[in-house]
Scaffold this active site. Structure first.
Site, PDB file in Angstrom:
ATOM      1  N   GLU A  90       0.828  -1.220   0.000  1.00 49.44           N
ATOM      2  CA  GLU A  90       0.000   0.000   0.000  1.00 49.44           C
ATOM      3  C   GLU A  90       0.864   1.272   0.000  1.00 49.44           C
ATOM      4  OE1 GLU A  90      -2.266  -1.436   3.427  1.00 49.44           O
ATOM      5  OE2 GLU A  90      -4.093  -1.019   2.288  1.00 49.44           O
ATOM      6  N   GLU A 115      -3.769  -9.372   4.076  1.00 52.71           N
ATOM      7  CA  GLU A 115      -4.480  -8.938   5.295  1.00 52.71           C
ATOM      8  C   GLU A 115      -5.613  -9.864   5.714  1.00 52.71           C
ATOM      9  OE1 GLU A 115      -3.359  -6.882   2.990  1.00 52.71           O
ATOM     10  OE2 GLU A 115      -2.599  -5.052   3.908  1.00 52.71           O
TER      11      GLU A 115
END
Ligand code: COA
Length: 250
Positions: free
Chosen positions: A111, A131
């Site tokens: 990210e 995640e």
């Protein structure tokens, strides 16, 4: 070059080079690194320059948010937007940013690279959003930046499965702009890209970035106002005059 606990910062006249430097924890993004990157952002906001963000060429970009810290965070911490606010700040920096990625860019590390405008990587780089396997969502930008980069269906596949994307696939799907064969070529390739941008008018670059990142409803007015500002800019007159005179002198 200034050394902080988790990042090294080299300030050049036209660019700032930031190297994540927490090798023992594979450059996992912890609270100290977040604070240090905020300091870098503040400096670049005060004095706009291009930014190169890298983990260096030793085989790691960033292993994600620090899982030891993440495990202890509660819902109030989640709402405090610790990583997402930093990544949004990086995304909104006035001039273009390039991430140079070698080795893993996972979770929050991936990210962080999406927060940059462009990405260059080595053949051994890979990206992934694990995640959901850790019981959380990719909460620091992947849910909106990844679809914008690779399309909704591919982004969903990557977010739902946690599957890793190697460099060849990353290039094919538009996740990275360039792949270099050898790690030794990585920083050179990133600097070359920045060199090309550094030749442009800084104000034109800045307004172009603003326009591209603006919501659809801001067009075309934002583009028109940006162009109006640039049409009155002395540098535009100088650059266009130089072009015309070069042709006349031929
Ligand atoms: N948070 C905290 N610590 C991390 C970390 C993270 N995201 N990623 C790695 N580390 C730590 C390990 O715990 C280990 O610490 P230790 O030496 O004190 O035991 C050290 O970094 C080295 O990790 P290791 O797994 O042995 O390195 P590796 O080179 O074999 O593998 C990775 C590198 C990045 C592939 C692997 O560490 C990994 O998969 N990390 C987690 C990635 C992840 O799930 N990120 C999502 C977070 S939202």
């Amino acid at each position: 070059m200034s050394e902080r606990a988790s990042v090294r910062v080299e300030e050049r006249p036209d660019r700032v080079v930031v190297t994540l430097d927490r090798p023992d924890k594979r450059n996992a993004v912890d609270a100290d690194m977040v604070a240090e990157l905020h300091e870098v952002c503040a400096a670049v906001e005060r004095e706009p320059r291009l930014l190169l963000l890298t983990g260096g060429a030793d085989g790691i970009f960033a292993a994600g948010a620090d899982i030891a810290q993440l495990r202890e965070r509660n819902r109030t911490d989640a709402l405090a937007a610790i990583n997402s606010a930093l990544f949004a700040r990086i995304r909104a920096l006035p001039l273009p940013t390039v991430a140079a990625v070698d080795g893993p860019a996972l979770g929050g590390g991936a990210e962080l690279s999406y927060a940059c405008d462009l990405r260059v990587c080595t053949a051994r780089a890979f990206f992934g959003q694990p995640e959901v396997r850790l019981g959380i969502i990719a909460g620091a930008g992947a849910t909106h930046r990844l679809p914008a980069l690779v399309g909704e269906a591919r982004a969903k596949e990557l977010l739902f499965t946690g599957r890793r994307v190697d460099a060849a696939e990353a290039l094919r799907i538009g996740l990275v702009n360039r792949v270099v064969d050898e790690p030794t070529e990585l920083l050179g390739a990133a600097h070359e890209l920045l060199d090309e941008m550094a030749r442009a008018s800084s104000l034109a670059l800045r307004l172009t970035k603003l326009a591209v990142d603006a919501p659809a409803a801001a067009h075309p007015q934002l583009d028109l106002v940006s162009q109006a500002v640039l049409f009155e800019d002395e540098e535009k007159r100088r650059r266009m005059t130089e072009f015309l005179e070069r042709r006349r002198d031929r």
